[in-house]
Design a protein around this motif. Structure first.
Motif, PDB file in Angstrom:
ATOM      1  N   LEU A   8     -17.057 -12.659  52.083  1.00 25.17           N
ATOM      2  CA  LEU A   8     -16.184 -11.985  53.036  1.00 25.17           C
ATOM      3  C   LEU A   8     -16.495 -10.495  52.983  1.00 25.17           C
ATOM      4  O   LEU A   8     -16.119  -9.790  52.035  1.00 25.17           O
ATOM      5  N   ARG A  52      -9.896 -18.413  50.510  1.00 22.98           N
ATOM      6  CA  ARG A  52     -10.678 -17.263  50.960  1.00 22.98           C
ATOM      7  C   ARG A  52     -12.025 -17.734  51.508  1.00 22.98           C
ATOM      8  O   ARG A  52     -12.870 -18.247  50.782  1.00 22.98           O
ATOM      9  N   ASP A  92      -4.726 -16.298  52.392  1.00 20.40           N
ATOM     10  CA  ASP A  92      -5.728 -17.044  51.639  1.00 20.40           C
ATOM     11  C   ASP A  92      -5.077 -17.957  50.606  1.00 20.40           C
ATOM     12  O   ASP A  92      -5.469 -19.112  50.436  1.00 20.40           O
ATOM     13  N   GLY A 130     -15.579 -16.783  53.639  1.00 23.25           N
ATOM     14  CA  GLY A 130     -16.453 -15.684  53.991  1.00 23.25           C
ATOM     15  C   GLY A 130     -16.785 -15.664  55.471  1.00 23.25           C
ATOM     16  O   GLY A 130     -16.675 -16.670  56.169  1.00 23.25           O
ATOM     17  N   ASN A 131     -17.181 -14.482  55.958  1.00 22.64           N
ATOM     18  CA  ASN A 131     -17.656 -14.369  57.332  1.00 22.64           C
ATOM     19  C   ASN A 131     -19.179 -14.332  57.413  1.00 22.64           C
ATOM     20  O   ASN A 131     -19.747 -14.177  58.485  1.00 22.64           O
ATOM     21  N   ASP A 160     -20.577 -18.334  50.544  1.00 27.26           N
ATOM     22  CA  ASP A 160     -20.234 -17.418  51.625  1.00 27.26           C
ATOM     23  C   ASP A 160     -19.579 -16.164  51.047  1.00 27.26           C
ATOM     24  O   ASP A 160     -19.127 -16.153  49.907  1.00 27.26           O
ATOM     25  N   GLU A 185     -14.691  -7.496  50.980  1.00 27.46           N
ATOM     26  CA  GLU A 185     -13.285  -7.160  51.230  1.00 27.46           C
ATOM     27  C   GLU A 185     -12.533  -7.232  49.903  1.00 27.46           C
ATOM     28  O   GLU A 185     -12.597  -8.253  49.209  1.00 27.46           O
TER      29      GLU A 185
END
Length: 456
Positions: free
Chosen positions: A169, A192, A186, A194-195, A167, A178
């Motif tokens: 972010l 951390r 995080d 991801g989106n 994934d 990012e």
């Protein structure tokens, strides 16, 4: 196999939100380069800009390396980044000097410099390679790839597919990563996340398939923190290996397959769906299932399914450790947000830039967690006294989980420990050297959850 109830709540505690829809042989001359460099990749859907990533040889993920079992792998790591880096060959039981851990087994390779990795691969199976200098950032930026060690006698399948799950972010407007890799949230929480979730560098990977085609699927979790909960639709089959090590016999794929960061699973599946598509789906934090990899079905490979596959051949040195003679060790996992550490303890820990401890220490330090003799059997109990799951990875050796009834589970190099629970593993310390032991939620490792053992 381990008989443990894994609840969705326990797993989802370590999952982040999804918001953006968004052959190597023996070298006779100089080693082939493996170059760390900046590159552009179309991670987000078409219409979004390309994302600047850090890559091996300009691809995301890095080039798939395939080596016959027992062969010699030689790669000249070339660092064209503007920061130091190194390469770790994850799960391979190799010489300690080749393990790639900056600060423990080698110095980090400065920008513009090189390092020659040269080792024999003893074990067949699914492995991977990734950066091991400031891993939390460098792996998240893209420095990882699949390493496949091929059996002399491959299983009878129509196709062998490597699926590297990850994934990212991203900024939803610019589709760029990012840049804050040290956010306290995080570091002190789940890690951390991801989106945007994808496979082999693509957010919506689709493969072709035929009905009754038999596939070997090699799944690798390369994400920094995400625990993948997966299910198969239109595909039926067996687990045949975990973390590169073959199972004694193929086992039915569970209804929900749990894959923690750094873990791998080899599946042999038949395409059995009646519709036009089959899929590997993942469970999101919204408690809904989303496509991870789609298989478009067209035509038939045969009219009927084949018989169940034979087991994969065992790797060398897979004998269980002698539990009766094993040295007991305990490693407490402590710290993090919402944990049981007192406020004063946490404040003292945070002053050193850390949020977590292993065995009472933050970071690897100058002295090992344990000094072991070569050939010594060990029982190591992880006590997860935190509010989060942790994927505990041991370099250089594989272990077996000691199950509640005293039986030993399959060989693995990474075990998922759940909040408030203990997990005991057993192994034989048969590989000399300084071996890292850390959480593969990489933000946790960066914030104190790293240790090491010394085998002499």
């Amino acid at each position: 196999m381990q008989n443990v109830t894994l609840t969705r709540r326990a797993v989802l505690a370590g999952m982040g939100a999804t918001a953006l829809t968004a052959r190597i042989g023996n070298a006779a001359t100089a080693p082939t380069p493996l170059t760390a460099q900046r590159a552009m990749a179309q991670i987000a859907p078409e219409g979004y800009p390309q994302t600047e990533v850090w890559s091996y040889d300009g691809t995301l993920p890095g080039p798939q390396l395939r080596v016959p079992q027992g062969a010699r792998l030689q790669r000249r790591f070339v660092n064209k980044l503007d920061v130091p880096s190194s390469v770790h060959w994850h799960g391979i039981r190799i010489d300690n000097a080749m393990d790639g851990v900056a600060g423990l087994t080698q110095d980090a390779v400065p920008p513009g410099q090189t390092f020659d990795y040269d080792f024999v691969v003893p074990d067949a199976g699914t492995y991977w390679y990734h950066a091991h200098t400031n891993s939390m950032e460098q792996v998240a930026r893209g420095l990882s790839g699949a390493l496949i060690i091929e059996e002399p006698d491959a299983p009878d399948v129509d196709r062998d597919e490597v699926l590297l799950l990850d994934d990212w972010l991203l900024d939803p407007d610019t589709a760029q990563l990012e840049p804050d890799f040290t956010h306290p949230m995080d570091l002190s929480h789940g890690g951390r996340f991801g989106n945007l979730v994808g496979t082999n560098g693509h957010y919506a990977l689709t493969l072709k398939a035929k009905r009754h085609e038999r596939l070997r699927l090699r799944l690798i979790n390369a994400a920094n923190a995400r625990i993948f909960v997966l299910r198969l639709t239109g595909l039926s089959g067996w687990q045949v290996a975990l973390d590169g090590m073959s199972l004694p016999a193929p086992e039915p794929i569970p209804e929900e397959l749990i894959l923690a960061p750094a873990q791998r699973v080899d599946l042999i599946v038949d395409v059995t769906g009646d519709g036009a598509q089959a899929a590997i789906e993942r469970l999101g934090n919204d408690d809904q299932w989303h496509s991870q990899v789609a298989f478009e079905i067209s035509g038939e490979a045969s009219r009927t399914r084949r018989d169940a596959p034979a087991p994969l051949p065992p790797n060398p040195n897979m004998a269980p450790p002698d539990l009766a003679q094993a040295r007991p060790l305990e490693m407490k996992i402590e710290g993090g947000a919402m944990g049981r550490m007192s406020r004063s303890q946490m404040q003292g820990l945070m002053q050193s830039g850390n949020f977590w401890t292993l065995g009472g220490k933050a970071g690897p330090g100058d002295t090992p967690f344990a000094q072991l003799s070569k050939g010594e059997p060990v029982r190591l109990r992880f006590v997860n006294d935190t509010a989060f799951p942790h994927a505990m990875h041991l370099h250089g050796m594989h272990f077996r989980e000691v199950l509640e009834d005293g039986r030993l589970g399959p060989m693995r190099d990474t075990v998922l420990t759940f909040a408030g629970r203990s997990h005991e593993v057993a192994f034989t310390a048969d590989n000399p050297g300084k071996w890292l032991l850390h959480c593969h939620m990489l933000a946790h490792a960066a914030a104190g959850m790293s240790s090491w053992i010394d085998v002499t």
